[in-house]
Design a protein around this motif. Structure first.
Motif, PDB file in Angstrom:
ATOM      1  N   HIS A 131       5.899 -10.448 -11.120  1.00 28.16           N
ATOM      2  CA  HIS A 131       5.516 -10.725  -9.473  1.00 28.16           C
ATOM      3  C   HIS A 131       6.703 -10.371  -8.626  1.00 28.16           C
ATOM      4  N   THR A 132       6.602 -10.369  -7.461  1.00 25.32           N
ATOM      5  CA  THR A 132       7.606 -10.352  -6.382  1.00 25.32           C
ATOM      6  C   THR A 132       7.199 -11.627  -5.389  1.00 25.32           C
ATOM      7  N   SER A 133       8.086 -11.858  -4.547  1.00 28.48           N
ATOM      8  CA  SER A 133       7.747 -12.744  -3.359  1.00 28.48           C
ATOM      9  C   SER A 133       6.589 -12.088  -2.645  1.00 28.48           C
ATOM     10  N   SER A 134       5.876 -13.010  -1.756  1.00 32.26           N
ATOM     11  CA  SER A 134       4.991 -12.429  -0.872  1.00 32.26           C
ATOM     12  C   SER A 134       5.877 -11.730   0.324  1.00 32.26           C
TER      13      SER A 134
ATOM     14  N   SER B 118       0.384  -5.193   1.940  1.00 34.15           N
ATOM     15  CA  SER B 118      -0.719  -6.015   2.262  1.00 34.15           C
ATOM     16  C   SER B 118      -1.265  -5.653   3.874  1.00 34.15           C
ATOM     17  N   SER B 119      -0.271  -4.964   4.466  1.00 36.65           N
ATOM     18  CA  SER B 119      -0.879  -4.810   5.926  1.00 36.65           C
ATOM     19  C   SER B 119      -1.396  -3.308   5.880  1.00 36.65           C
TER      20      SER B 119
ATOM     21  N   ASP C  95      -2.637   2.483   3.204  1.00 38.21           N
ATOM     22  CA  ASP C  95      -2.045   3.894   2.906  1.00 38.21           C
ATOM     23  C   ASP C  95      -0.846   3.734   2.598  1.00 38.21           C
ATOM     24  N   SER C  96      -0.315   2.584   2.275  1.00 34.59           N
ATOM     25  CA  SER C  96       1.315   2.500   2.096  1.00 34.59           C
ATOM     26  C   SER C  96       1.364   3.034   0.564  1.00 34.59           C
ATOM     27  N   LYS C  97       2.681   3.451   0.397  1.00 36.45           N
ATOM     28  CA  LYS C  97       2.866   4.163  -1.152  1.00 36.45           C
ATOM     29  C   LYS C  97       2.947   2.919  -1.912  1.00 36.45           C
ATOM     30  N   TYR C  98       3.216   1.714  -1.338  1.00 38.28           N
ATOM     31  CA  TYR C  98       3.373   0.315  -2.159  1.00 38.28           C
ATOM     32  C   TYR C  98       2.169  -0.342  -2.383  1.00 38.28           C
TER      33      TYR C  98
ATOM     34  N   ILE D 105      -3.976 -10.979   6.098  1.00 41.15           N
ATOM     35  CA  ILE D 105      -3.995  -9.879   7.132  1.00 41.15           C
ATOM     36  C   ILE D 105      -5.387  -9.147   7.038  1.00 41.15           C
ATOM     37  N   ARG D 106      -6.005  -8.992   5.897  1.00 39.14           N
ATOM     38  CA  ARG D 106      -7.069  -8.389   5.881  1.00 39.14           C
ATOM     39  C   ARG D 106      -8.097  -8.927   4.986  1.00 39.14           C
TER      40      ARG D 106
END
Ligand code: CA
Length: 504
Positions: free
Chosen positions: A127-130, A139-140, A143-146, A176-177
């Motif tokens: 995992h990473t940090s949020s 998360s926002s 369409d992000s590549k991430y 956020i969503r």
């Protein structure tokens, strides 16, 4: 013509054989048998007086560690992170600014190398940090590549799935969503999606970065939670390990596969090493119930089982780590504590000491209490900024150093014995046939060399059978003799700890 063909084939086979042999030897000499030391950098040694441990502090402590006999360090997470423990990374390419810089890490690597101390760092990639930029973007913006680096769902029903860990809910509401993201450990640690090829490549690049910097390997956090099934985990770690070996064939991967022996065992085929949680538990349970005879049987059986799975695998025995109550709080008795130390530090494989264990530091959960600052001296309490210290400062290193019978000096003696006697590092382990419940008795065999380790908590003498001959006494907590001869019977005194090696 035919003859020449045969000799060419023979030479080819010989070349392959010699190549194989060299490889195995290299692995053995580099990692197997060393004593490692787990360091929580924040809590270890502060070099600049801001009250927070740092990498330069670790470098400054190398003489201490070398003297203790340690030949490897596991650095708990050192990358940028918003938490005090660092198991939620925000940037894999930078060092937590409270700990120092990449330059400081390089210097530590160079100085450790001069003392033949390997450095392994925590690699936290389940995992990473949020707060990692990847997750912030994912998360926002869908369409992000991430986006596909993480795992999202809008399915309410799916979001109520039970956790494979048994407790808690793995899905967390995105603030956020209208959706949920998968975070097995905690909402601040969103799990990465290993089905994404781009992510896999990204994670390999991080490994390459540190291997090229001179890091000797990685401790793989949460190695069994990459996927919720063993097969996919094994496939990923096999891929990662072969990549790592391409960069540095001597680099080691040590997994945190927190499970019983059956659950851990499959990972012996894809990792170089893992912490054998069950071994520490067997030792502590056996001592708690004063069944020391049973400990020998269990440890030798577990060791053999893992070696059968993969002869090159290196088990890593340990008593407790940063996630478990400290040994003192588990055993509550200094004689049992010393017994536990001798038993695991004289096992084959690569034992791991948790910093402060050699002082007998205490601490039980919550986690901060098992991660208190290393007690270099009594006045440390006034100089630590991030936590108050509840440990009894009378056990500080400065108070134990000159006391011959201190716990610290026992650790130092046993670790150095291990370092200087290949049979204690690399020998096979066999529990000795004997019927004294309160006696731990094992035989170690390496090439022509033979050693025995005895730990008795019995109040009277105990007789055991060993191979007849002359022995050098490597350690005894009772007698001053340097050697002994036996016709095959050996009398242990009450509460004796004895390590002997057959004379050449
Ligand atoms: Ca500092």
């Amino acid at each position: 013509m035919r003859k020449r063909y045969i000799s060419a084939v023979l030479i080819f086979i010989l070349l392959i054989l010699s190549g194989c042999q060299g490889k195995v030897e290299e692995q053995v000499s580099d990692y197997d048998g060393r004593t490692f030391y787990e360091i929580f950098v924040r809590a270890f040694k502060d070099s600049d007086g801001d009250g927070i441990g740092d990498l330069r502090g670790v470098t400054d402590s190398l003489d201490y560690l070398e003297d203790l006999g340690v030949q490897g360090l596991w650095l708990m997470p050192i990358n940028s992170s918003p938490s005090y423990h660092g198991y939620d990374v925000t940037d894999y390419y930078s060092i937590n600014s409270q700990y120092g810089t990449l330059e400081d890490l390089k210097e530590l690597i160079v100085e450790a190398d001069k003392r033949d101390i390997m450095i392994v760092m925590d690699m936290v990639i389940n995992h990473t940090s949020s707060e990692h930029p990847w997750f912030k973007e994912a998360s926002s913006s869908p369409d992000s590549k991430y986006r596909d680096y993480y795992i999202f769902t809008e399915d309410e029903k799916k979001s109520r799935e039970a956790s494979p860990m048994g407790a808690g809910a793995p899905w967390v509401k995105n603030s956020i969503r209208e959706e949920y993201y998968y975070a097995l450990f905690w909402g601040g640690m969103p799990d990465l999606n290993f089905d994404n090829e781009g992510l896999r490549e990204e994670l390999k690049k991080i490994a390459k970065f540190y291997l090229e910097l001179g890091i000797d390997g990685f401790r793989l956090d949460a190695a069994k939670w990459i996927y919720n099934n063993t097969e996919d985990n094994l496939q990923w770690w096999r891929e990662y390990n072969s990549y790592v070996k391409e960069i540095n064939p001597k680099a080691v991967l040590i997994g945190e596969v927190w499970d019983n022996i059956s659950g851990m065992e499959p990972y012996a085929e894809v990792l170089d090493s893992f912490f054998v949680f069950s071994m520490g538990e067997d030792i502590i349970k056996g001592l708690t119930w004063k069944n020391l005879n049973g400990i020998g049987d269990k440890l030798s059986a577990s060791h053999k089982r893992l070696k059968e799975k993969n002869p090159d695998f290196v088990p890593a025995p340990f008593l407790s780590n940063h996630d478990q109550n400290r040994v003192m709080n588990q055993l509550m008795n200094i004689d049992k504590y010393k017994a536990a130390a001798v038993i695991y530090l004289t096992m084959p494989g690569t034992p791991y000491i948790y910093y402060g264990e050699e002082l007998g530091m205490s601490g039980k959960k919550p986690d901060e209490r098992i991660r208190e600052p290393f007690l270099w001296s009594e006045n440390l309490k006034e100089n630590t900024q991030w936590i108050d210290i509840t440990n009894d400062s009378s056990i500080a290193l400065e108070n134990q150093r000159d006391k011959e019978d201190s716990l610290f000096n026992l650790y130092k003696t046993i670790i150095n014995l291990r370092k200087n006697n290949p049979v204690l590092r690399l020998g096979d382990i066999e529990a000795l046939e004997q019927d004294h419940k309160e006696v731990y008795a094992v035989e170690r065999t390496y090439e022509e060399s033979k050693a025995y380790i005895f730990v008795s908590l019995a109040e009277g003498e105990s007789e055991v059978n060993i191979e007849k001959g002359s022995y050098n006494i490597l350690y005894s907590n009772i007698n001053e003799q340097e050697s002994l001869d036996t016709e095959g019977k050996l009398k242990l005194k009450a509460r004796e700890i004895l390590i002997i090696k057959k004379a050449d």
